[in-house]
Structure formats: C-alpha cells, structure tokens
Design a protein around this motif. Structure first.
Motif, PDB file in Angstrom:
ATOM      1  N   LEU A 200      33.136  30.521  34.322  1.00  0.00           N
ATOM      2  CA  LEU A 200      32.067  30.624  35.322  1.00  0.00           C
ATOM      3  C   LEU A 200      32.133  31.875  36.189  1.00  0.00           C
ATOM      4  N   VAL A 204      29.736  35.919  36.316  1.00  0.00           N
ATOM      5  CA  VAL A 204      28.873  36.488  37.356  1.00  0.00           C
ATOM      6  C   VAL A 204      29.546  37.679  38.041  1.00  0.00           C
ATOM      7  N   ARG A 206      32.622  37.926  39.135  1.00  0.00           N
ATOM      8  CA  ARG A 206      33.555  37.540  40.176  1.00  0.00           C
ATOM      9  C   ARG A 206      34.918  37.264  39.541  1.00  0.00           C
ATOM     10  N   TYR A 209      39.212  32.339  40.669  1.00  0.00           N
ATOM     11  CA  TYR A 209      40.032  31.957  41.821  1.00  0.00           C
ATOM     12  C   TYR A 209      40.951  30.767  41.546  1.00  0.00           C
ATOM     13  N   PHE A 244      42.620  26.452  45.694  1.00  0.00           N
ATOM     14  CA  PHE A 244      42.439  25.014  45.505  1.00  0.00           C
ATOM     15  C   PHE A 244      43.563  24.369  44.705  1.00  0.00           C
TER      16      PHE A 244
ATOM     17  N   ASP B  59      33.677  29.149  50.328  1.00  0.00           N
ATOM     18  CA  ASP B  59      34.284  28.387  49.232  1.00  0.00           C
ATOM     19  C   ASP B  59      35.233  27.305  49.747  1.00  0.00           C
ATOM     20  N   GLY B 156      26.116  28.605  38.945  1.00  0.00           N
ATOM     21  CA  GLY B 156      27.175  28.519  37.943  1.00  0.00           C
ATOM     22  C   GLY B 156      27.592  27.091  37.656  1.00  0.00           C
ATOM     23  N   PRO B 161      29.530  25.354  43.516  1.00  0.00           N
ATOM     24  CA  PRO B 161      29.010  26.557  42.846  1.00  0.00           C
ATOM     25  C   PRO B 161      29.894  27.774  43.136  1.00  0.00           C
ATOM     26  N   VAL B 162      29.921  28.731  42.180  1.00  0.00           N
ATOM     27  CA  VAL B 162      30.837  29.880  42.301  1.00  0.00           C
ATOM     28  C   VAL B 162      30.111  31.196  42.554  1.00  0.00           C
ATOM     29  N   ASN B 163      28.784  31.213  42.392  1.00  0.00           N
ATOM     30  CA  ASN B 163      28.068  32.492  42.426  1.00  0.00           C
ATOM     31  C   ASN B 163      27.606  32.899  43.831  1.00  0.00           C
ATOM     32  N   TYR B 170      26.883  36.762  43.970  1.00  0.00           N
ATOM     33  CA  TYR B 170      27.609  37.753  43.172  1.00  0.00           C
ATOM     34  C   TYR B 170      26.664  38.436  42.196  1.00  0.00           C
ATOM     35  N   ARG B 171      25.882  37.638  41.485  1.00  0.00           N
ATOM     36  CA  ARG B 171      24.920  38.217  40.547  1.00  0.00           C
ATOM     37  C   ARG B 171      23.673  37.333  40.536  1.00  0.00           C
TER      38      ARG B 171
END
Lengths: 260, 431
Positions: A200, A204, A206, A209, A244, B59, B156, B161-163, B170-171
């Motif tokens: 994921l 994008v 990134r 993490y 996390f 986050d 995402g 969510p990660v974006n 991010y995109r």
C-alpha cells in the motif's frame, strides 16, 4: 469432535485496541452472510448481543494485554478455545500503546489523566503470546481482509493458512513498484517488514511504516545505517521503528539503539 | 412494577465499537442513580505523541478508532496546518471531503443496518435480521462496501488509510479511478433511499429529551470537514475557540470525565445535532425525504437518530458523486511550507459528532503537547441523561425489555467507546 451437522463455534474478543481488526471481519461484505452460515457466531460483541458460553472452536483475539484484568481474561479465553488466533498489530506486537513500555508509566498516566490513581493499567502493553499459547498470528495494523478470509477458510477445513512471510520489499518487486528509497531517498521499512498489506504505502510513493511488523531474520541495523546515509536523524529513525509494531523485539531493539 | 426497587445493568454492551457498561437504579419509578461507564483500557495517545514529529499525529491518532480513522487523520492534519500556517488549496480540500464521505457511509451504514436496526425489530443481531429481511441487510452491505471502496481508492485501505498526510495526500488518485466509482455511488444513493423508507416504518419509542445541539456549520455546505461551531442556543464561534467554551468535568459517581459547556451544561453532538442545525444545508429533495420518513428539523427523539444517520448516508452518496464528477487530480497532492513553532486547532464532523484536536509544536516540528476530544466523550453525560429519561418513560416494561430498551438508547449514539476511552476514567471502585 463435534456431532455431525453442528457448526463450528467462532468467538471474537477485544482487548486494548481500536476495533479496526474486528471491523475487518464486518468489512467482508461479500462473504459475511456466508460466514454467518458456515459458523455459529458464539461471541462477538461488536456484532451481536446474543452470546453463549464456551467452549469455542476458534477464537479471534484483537488487542494487546495492558491491564491486570486483561491478563486474567486472556487466560480464561485460552482455556475455552480449541484454537486461538491473534489478529493485528496490538495482539501480535502490543500495538502503538507498547510505546509506553519504555516510558515512565506513572508520569505518562499523570500527564494524560488528572486523577491517575483511578486508572488501573499495567506499565506495559504486550502481545497475547506473552501470556498464553497462540495457535496462529495474523499481522497488520489493521489485518488484511484477504488474509483473514484465508485463515478462517483454512481453519474451518483443518489446514494451515497460507500466509506469505516475505518482506514488503518483495511485494514492491512483485507489483513492479519503483523503490521509494532508491528513486526518491524516502526512508522505508520495506526491507525489514513482513509483506501482506498489498504494497500500500510504496504504491503511493510513501515509505513503509512497518505495520505488519518485522519479518523473520530482519536486519534492522543494516537498514538503520542506510537510513542514516539518506540523512535521517536519530529521532526520526527511532520513531520509524517506534510505530504500530514498536513492541516487536527486532524493532524495539533498533529503537532502543536510537534513543537519545 | 414501579413500586419496587430495581437495578438494571448490562456488564458488556453489545453492538457498539469498544466496550462499555451501564447501571441504572430505579426506586418507585424514579431513577436515583445512573452510570454509563467504559472499561476500555487507556492507551495514552496524547502522551505517546510528545516528542514525535508533527507528521506522525494523523497516523498515530487514527489508531484511536478503526471505524472513524479519517476523522482523526483530518482533524490532526488541519490542526497541524493551522499551527504551521499552511493553506490547503480547494482541490485538496475537496478530495478530503470526498474520502470523508466514504467514512460517513461505511460507519453510518454499519450502524444503521447491522447494529441499530435489529433493536427496532426485537432481533439479536443482523444475522437474525438477514433471516427475516435479507434484502435490507444485503443492500446495507452493498452500500457499506461502496463507502469502503471510496476510502480504498483514495486512501489505499479503508481501516487506517495510508495515502493521507499533513498538507494533503501522498499521491492523488487518478481521475479515471475516482470517476469509475460514480455508478456505484449513484446506486448507493438509491439503496440508501430504499433503506430510509424501510426504517421509516419502524416503531420508534416515544421519548423527547431537551438537548443542547452542537455541530459545525458551513456557509453553503452540510458540514463535514469545515465550518464554525454553532449550537441550538445561538453559539457561533471559530474552531480555535472550542476550549474557551467547552470542557470536561469530573463527576463524583463514576470518576468519569464528561464533556459539558463551561457553564456545566451537557450537550449533544452527532447526526441529530448536525441535522437540526444544518437541515437548510441539505438539498431540498433529501430534506423532503427526511420529513417524509418522520424526521423533521427540531426532532428531539433520540431514537430517531437512526433516521438522521440514514439521511446523512443519502447525502454522503450524493455529495461523493458530485465531488467525483468534478474531480481532477491535484498535482502535487499536498502542500508543504516551512516549519515553525506554534499552536493549532482542528475540528471535523466525525460520523459520531465533532472531534477536536489541539497541538503545540516546537520550531523543528516536534510535538510538545496534544489534546484530543472525541465525540463520544462529549456525549457521555447526555447518554446518561437519556438513560434516565428512557427508564422513567418506560419503567412499566419488565426487566429484560427495559434493559434492552436502555441498550437501544445507548446505541442511539453509535458510541465509539474506543475513541472516548483514553479520556475517560475507568469505573473502578476502591475501598
């Protein structure tokens, strides 16, 4: 053995957590009604007020162990469960709340609660496997829906779930995603993190993490040295490993090495 | 049965996100004691954030709640942008509103169809509901899936969510990917209208409460990500003024921190408050659907929050389709600027009501202090008052039925107990 025709009993339990991993089960919109027909949902407070006492064939456990009461409760659930499966970063690594494990708990408690004496919590947040035997673990913050369905299907058929154990780096290669570290100099835990999320973050642009936690044999020290070469300072390296799955031993150790 | 002394209690409340319990003591038809308490363990988010980068707040705080992560991500991002003085351009703000529609849809539909509707039909859960009305459950699952899909396409994944990031995304997703959702969003609206019509036929317990409603209000839009704070008693303040008007009180019977105004008055946030304070911001045909279903502006029946939630689902599908049609990807997907020391505030309308964030950051962007006030801790005192009202109004019911009615009254709030907990005292009695 169950009498023929009787459905296996599924229980879902919550400990210290955000509910997101349990929600992943309710997010199986296409499969939910079939699951409800294949098993008896014997205990799942997020979904039903009807409960029945154990024993249970499969218990899914979300959340970390962070209070004295939870220590007792997980032992009871283990006694009542033929198979116990932990789901998510809290249950398998202690969750983000495991950051407290290296802090002064009394000071932390007093900084958040005006009357800290009423907060009955342990100084640590730990994975379920630190307290009872665990039959299978599903990683992730949150868990991946496909992995959850594979696990339920496998356990109901009495086989071992097929869950990949390669790194997030391998997921990028499989997906054809350009390496964010090489191409853009973005710090990424991909080389040391177990894959399974679906690639994921790199997709994008990134850096990973680490929410699926360290892969087996992760060389965190070598990665930390690379991150430093990219210009990451000690605090940001510490906090990248302090996410996390901060409580997972490999990440906790690397984080300790970067404490100021 | 009103002459006896009765104690109604539930030790582990079902069909809510998180774990809670309540206890009500009734003497001669009058409630002498009520407690809605939380036994979620504390996780100390505000403390864990200290010393980390400003970039980590969205986050990390999203892990307060897996059902409404976008509320935390957006509130934290806006507060950081406020502290840093960064201006987010309209196309990025619109994309935020679009993913937020996805969260409203999945969270609300989960509650209306799977968690709350069974109460109105005397059923234990949505599995029983699927046996008696499979179509309703299937439609709910389809609508919820579309909400989740919207979150996945932009973020995402739907849980955490990660974006998303401070400054935007991010995109940005491609126009093709976003516009491919439009047919599903249109279908979702139709399914949700049908569900509202089904819910309108439910037997709503007859109870009216006095409420101080509090919600965001925007110049033109139904509030989701932006607006001023308004109340039914005429309050109209900017987001940064939240701490000057609201606080959390400690009450002796449960050692629980509960939201109230500075005058000590309890207040209500969430769908019913939003609807009552912003009905004129809904498209006229959606407001007409609400009224036809039995939900008119000024409604003070907490059980009709089910209808308010479902009306918001219809609106969220409509709004998402509008935003998707107008979408062109912002490039880049985020803004950035220099770091500076400062304090910032952020409030958005989480599915369960306004969620407040405040951060102080140092010159290098390190977090010095964090405060988060989630909707369920703001509603907690009002939930107790609703329990008192419910028990006094329906005390003729037998114990089991009254207990169920009390559970239903708590579920009116879709209480997200995971969210509230890190602010609430656990109900621990010590000798």
């Amino acid at each position: 053995m169950k009498p023929s025709g009787e459905k296996p009993r599924l229980a879902v339990w919550k400990f210290s957590s955000c509910d997101g991993c349990q929600l992943t089960l309710l997010d199986c919109e296409d499969e939910l009604l079939d699951i409800a027909e294949a098993v008896e949902i014997a205990y799942f407070l997020e979904a039903t007020r009807s409960t029945r006492a154990g024993p249970y064939d499969v218990s899914l456990v979300e959340g970390s162990i962070s209070t004295p009461h939870e220590v007792e409760r997980i032992r009871e659930i283990r006694r009542d469960s033929a198979l116990l499966v932990t789901i998510g970063a809290c249950a398998t690594a202690g969750g983000i709340q495991a950051l407290r494990n290296t802090l002064d708990h009394d000071a932390l408690r007093a900084s958040v609660y005006p009357s800290p004496q009423f907060i009955d919590a342990l100084a640590t947040s730990t994975p379920v496997a630190d307290h009872v035997a665990v039959d299978f673990e599903l990683r992730g913050c949150p868990i991946d829906k496909r992995q959850l369905l594979e696990t339920l299907a496998a356990l109901l058929k009495g086989r071992k779930p097929t869950i990949p154990d390669y790194s997030q780096c391998a997921e990028c290669k499989l997906a054809g995603t350009a390496c964010v570290m090489v191409a853009k100099g973005v710090p990424c835990l991909g080389p040391v993190t177990q894959g399974g999320c679906g690639n994921l973050c790199p997709k994008v642009g990134r850096g990973c993490y680490g929410c699926f936690g360290p892969k087996e044999g992760a060389n965190t020290a070598a990665l930390a040295a690379e991150l430093a070469k990219l210009g990451a300072d000690r605090r940001s390296i510490r906090d990248l490993f302090g996410g996390f799955t901060a409580g997972a031993p490999a990440f906790a150790e690397e984080r300790r090495r970067h404490e100021r | 049965m009103s002459d006896s002394t009765r104690t109604i209690s539930v030790e582990a409340l079902a069909r809510v996100e998180g774990e809670g319990r309540f206890k009500v003591r009734l003497e001669g038809g009058k409630v002498v004691r009520s407690e809605f308490s939380i036994f979620e363990p504390p996780r100390y988010f505000e403390g864990l954030l200290r010393g980390r980068s400003y970039q980590d707040a969205p986050d990390v705080t999203s892990r307060i709640c897996g059902i409404c992560p976008i509320a935390y991500i957006m509130g934290a991002s806006q507060a950081m942008e406020d502290a840093l003085g960064w201006q987010v351009p309209r196309p990025i703000a619109d994309l935020r509103r679009l993913i937020y529609c996805g969260e409203w849809i999945q969270s609300h539909v989960l509650h209306t169809h799977l968690l709350h509707a069974p109460d109105f039909l005397g059923l234990q859960d949505s599995i029983q509901l699927a046996q008696s009305n499979r179509g309703l459950v299937e439609n709910g699952l389809a609508a919820k899936k579309t909400g989740n899909l919207l979150m996945e396409v932009i973020g995402g994944r739907s849980v955490h969510p990660v974006n998303t990031r401070v400054g935007g995304f991010y995109r940005a997703p491609s126009a093709d990917d976003v516009q491919a959702l439009i047919p599903e969003l249109e279908r979702g609206e139709a399914l949700s209208v049908a569900a509202l019509e089904a819910f309108a036929g439910f037997d709503f317990p007859d109870l009216e409460m006095d409420y101080l409603f509090v919600a965001l209000r925007h110049e033109t839009d139904y509030p989701i990500t932006e607006g001023r704070i308004v109340s039914s008693s005429g309050l109209d303040i900017e987001v940064a003024a939240f701490p000057a008007h609201f606080e959390e009180h400690q009450v002796p019977h449960s050692n629980a921190l509960q939201g109230a105004t500075l005058d000590g008055e309890p207040y209500l946030v969430g769908p019913l408050a939003r609807f009552n304070l912003n009905a004129d911001r809904l498209p006229a045909d959606i407001l007409a659907l609400a009224e036809k279903a039995g939900l008119a502006p000024g409604c003070r029946n907490p059980f009709k929050s089910l209808l308010a939630r479902q009306v918001e689902v219809i609106y969220a599908f409509r709004e998402a389709a509008r935003l998707a049609r107008a979408y062109t990807p912002p490039e880049p997907g985020f803004v950035e600027g220099p770091l500076r020391a400062g304090t910032g505030h952020g409030i958005t309308e989480a599915p369960r009501g306004i969620c407040y964030h405040r951060y102080e950051i140092a010159e290098d962007g390190a977090i010095l202090a964090a405060t988060i006030v989630p909707p369920t801790s703001q509603n907690q005192r009002q939930i107790e008052l609703d329990l008192v009202g419910t028990v006094e109004r329906f005390h003729d019911l037998d114990d089991d039925a009254l207990q169920w009615r009390c559970e239903q009254a708590i579920r009116n709030y879709d209480p997200c107990i995971s969210c509230a907990t890190h602010f609430l005292k656990l109900d621990v009695e010590r000798a």
